[in-house]
Write a protein that holds these residues in place. Sequence first.
Motif, PDB file in Angstrom:
ATOM      1  N   GLY A 135      11.089 -11.390  11.951  1.00  0.00           N
ATOM      2  CA  GLY A 135      11.715 -10.080  11.821  1.00  0.00           C
ATOM      3  C   GLY A 135      10.738  -8.961  11.515  1.00  0.00           C
ATOM      4  N   PRO A 136      11.249  -7.761  11.392  1.00  0.00           N
ATOM      5  CA  PRO A 136      10.384  -6.641  11.035  1.00  0.00           C
ATOM      6  C   PRO A 136       9.953  -6.746   9.573  1.00  0.00           C
ATOM      7  CG  PRO A 136      12.642  -5.930  11.154  1.00  0.00           C
ATOM      8  CD  PRO A 136      12.618  -7.353  11.630  1.00  0.00           C
ATOM      9  N   VAL A 137       8.762  -6.271   9.291  1.00  0.00           N
ATOM     10  CA  VAL A 137       8.238  -6.325   7.922  1.00  0.00           C
ATOM     11  C   VAL A 137       8.932  -5.248   7.104  1.00  0.00           C
ATOM     12  CG1 VAL A 137       6.175  -6.093   6.519  1.00  0.00           C
ATOM     13  CG2 VAL A 137       6.052  -7.224   8.733  1.00  0.00           C
ATOM     14  N   ARG A 138       9.500  -5.648   5.979  1.00  0.00           N
ATOM     15  CA  ARG A 138      10.286  -4.715   5.190  1.00  0.00           C
ATOM     16  C   ARG A 138       9.667  -4.404   3.826  1.00  0.00           C
ATOM     17  NH1 ARG A 138      14.676  -7.845   7.472  1.00  0.00           N
ATOM     18  NH2 ARG A 138      15.698  -6.563   9.015  1.00  0.00           N
ATOM     19  N   SER A 139       8.601  -5.123   3.439  1.00  0.00           N
ATOM     20  CA  SER A 139       8.032  -4.841   2.128  1.00  0.00           C
ATOM     21  C   SER A 139       6.515  -4.897   2.189  1.00  0.00           C
ATOM     22  CB  SER A 139       8.547  -5.845   1.085  1.00  0.00           C
ATOM     23  OG  SER A 139       7.943  -7.098   1.280  1.00  0.00           O
ATOM     24  N   VAL A 140       5.893  -4.308   1.195  1.00  0.00           N
ATOM     25  CA  VAL A 140       4.445  -4.298   1.103  1.00  0.00           C
ATOM     26  C   VAL A 140       3.929  -5.715   0.876  1.00  0.00           C
ATOM     27  CG1 VAL A 140       2.505  -3.379  -0.225  1.00  0.00           C
ATOM     28  CG2 VAL A 140       4.477  -1.946   0.247  1.00  0.00           C
ATOM     29  N   ASN A 141       4.668  -6.511   0.119  1.00  0.00           N
ATOM     30  CA  ASN A 141       4.247  -7.882  -0.150  1.00  0.00           C
ATOM     31  C   ASN A 141       4.248  -8.717   1.126  1.00  0.00           C
ATOM     32  OD1 ASN A 141       3.942  -7.330  -2.862  1.00  0.00           O
ATOM     33  ND2 ASN A 141       6.029  -7.961  -3.370  1.00  0.00           N
ATOM     34  N   GLN A 142       5.240  -8.511   1.992  1.00  0.00           N
ATOM     35  CA  GLN A 142       5.259  -9.228   3.266  1.00  0.00           C
ATOM     36  C   GLN A 142       4.071  -8.832   4.119  1.00  0.00           C
ATOM     37  OE1 GLN A 142       9.161  -8.403   4.930  1.00  0.00           O
ATOM     38  NE2 GLN A 142       9.528 -10.583   5.122  1.00  0.00           N
ATOM     39  N   GLN A 143       3.735  -7.567   4.145  1.00  0.00           N
ATOM     40  CA  GLN A 143       2.589  -7.111   4.927  1.00  0.00           C
ATOM     41  C   GLN A 143       1.303  -7.732   4.401  1.00  0.00           C
ATOM     42  OE1 GLN A 143       2.781  -2.863   4.641  1.00  0.00           O
ATOM     43  NE2 GLN A 143       4.311  -2.654   6.260  1.00  0.00           N
ATOM     44  N   ALA A 144       1.132  -7.769   3.091  1.00  0.00           N
ATOM     45  CA  ALA A 144      -0.074  -8.345   2.503  1.00  0.00           C
ATOM     46  C   ALA A 144      -0.176  -9.835   2.801  1.00  0.00           C
ATOM     47  CB  ALA A 144      -0.089  -8.104   1.007  1.00  0.00           C
ATOM     48  N   ALA A 145       0.958 -10.526   2.754  1.00  0.00           N
ATOM     49  CA  ALA A 145       0.952 -11.958   3.045  1.00  0.00           C
ATOM     50  C   ALA A 145       0.630 -12.224   4.506  1.00  0.00           C
ATOM     51  CB  ALA A 145       2.302 -12.570   2.675  1.00  0.00           C
ATOM     52  N   GLN A 146       1.134 -11.389   5.401  1.00  0.00           N
ATOM     53  CA  GLN A 146       0.838 -11.569   6.821  1.00  0.00           C
ATOM     54  C   GLN A 146      -0.617 -11.253   7.121  1.00  0.00           C
ATOM     55  OE1 GLN A 146       3.714  -9.311   9.022  1.00  0.00           O
ATOM     56  NE2 GLN A 146       5.292 -10.876   8.843  1.00  0.00           N
ATOM     57  N   LYS A 147      -1.204 -10.251   6.437  1.00  0.00           N
ATOM     58  CA  LYS A 147      -2.609  -9.924   6.652  1.00  0.00           C
ATOM     59  C   LYS A 147      -3.507 -11.027   6.129  1.00  0.00           C
ATOM     60  CE  LYS A 147      -2.142  -4.923   6.742  1.00  0.00           C
ATOM     61  NZ  LYS A 147      -2.395  -3.664   6.023  1.00  0.00           N
ATOM     62  N   ALA A 148      -3.137 -11.625   4.998  1.00  0.00           N
ATOM     63  CA  ALA A 148      -3.941 -12.697   4.419  1.00  0.00           C
ATOM     64  C   ALA A 148      -3.904 -13.938   5.298  1.00  0.00           C
ATOM     65  CB  ALA A 148      -3.444 -13.020   3.017  1.00  0.00           C
ATOM     66  N   GLY A 149      -2.819 -14.109   6.016  1.00  0.00           N
ATOM     67  CA  GLY A 149      -2.690 -15.255   6.919  1.00  0.00           C
ATOM     68  C   GLY A 149      -1.943 -16.390   6.257  1.00  0.00           C
ATOM     69  N   ALA A 150      -1.074 -16.967   7.007  1.00  0.00           N
ATOM     70  CA  ALA A 150      -0.261 -18.062   6.475  1.00  0.00           C
ATOM     71  C   ALA A 150      -0.992 -19.387   6.544  1.00  0.00           C
ATOM     72  CB  ALA A 150       1.054 -18.146   7.242  1.00  0.00           C
ATOM     73  N   SER A 151      -2.111 -19.479   7.309  1.00  0.00           N
ATOM     74  CA  SER A 151      -2.802 -20.755   7.497  1.00  0.00           C
ATOM     75  C   SER A 151      -3.766 -21.072   6.374  1.00  0.00           C
ATOM     76  CB  SER A 151      -3.548 -20.744   8.825  1.00  0.00           C
ATOM     77  OG  SER A 151      -4.529 -19.728   8.803  1.00  0.00           O
ATOM     78  N   THR A 152      -4.049 -20.140   5.465  1.00  0.00           N
ATOM     79  CA  THR A 152      -4.984 -20.428   4.383  1.00  0.00           C
ATOM     80  C   THR A 152      -4.328 -21.358   3.381  1.00  0.00           C
ATOM     81  OG1 THR A 152      -4.269 -18.481   3.169  1.00  0.00           O
ATOM     82  CG2 THR A 152      -6.175 -18.219   4.618  1.00  0.00           C
ATOM     83  N   ALA A 153      -5.096 -22.361   2.945  1.00  0.00           N
ATOM     84  CA  ALA A 153      -4.584 -23.340   1.987  1.00  0.00           C
ATOM     85  C   ALA A 153      -4.620 -22.740   0.589  1.00  0.00           C
ATOM     86  CB  ALA A 153      -5.412 -24.608   2.037  1.00  0.00           C
ATOM     87  N   PRO A 154      -3.725 -23.156  -0.284  1.00  0.00           N
ATOM     88  CA  PRO A 154      -3.761 -22.641  -1.649  1.00  0.00           C
ATOM     89  C   PRO A 154      -5.036 -23.116  -2.349  1.00  0.00           C
ATOM     90  CG  PRO A 154      -2.087 -24.336  -1.435  1.00  0.00           C
ATOM     91  CD  PRO A 154      -2.616 -24.049  -0.063  1.00  0.00           C
TER      92      PRO A 154
END
Length: 117
Positions: free
Chosen positions: A79-98
């Motif tokens: 969906g469309p990005v609705r928050s600053v936190n979602q944008q930051a998480a998408q920029k950081a990348g979902a593939s990075t391991a904790p």
Amino acid sequence: MYIALVAIILVVCFFLAIVVLAQNPKGGGLSSQFGAGGAANLMGVKRTGDLLEKLTWGLAVGVIVLTLATHMIGGGSNGPVRSVNQQAAQKAGASTAPAAPATQPSAVPAPAPQPAK
């Protein structure tokens, strides 16, 4: 396109609310308040009721179809990005391991305090 569909959904929901309020339930309803009482006498109560019922079903189906269309255009669960936190998480990348913890817990238990003498 997404914003246009949302605007259309809001307009259809407004008309759906008006049509539902204009219907004549068993107790009278608001149809006579908005001048539909004269239309009911002109067209007949049964025909006006059928028209309002068909409009209700049509508008309800329209809301459902438009809602599904916004889901399809919006990209599904992303969906469309609705928050600053979602944008930051998408920029950081979902593939990075904790990250691993900095310190490992010690296997040796801490000594118990000695009672005072």
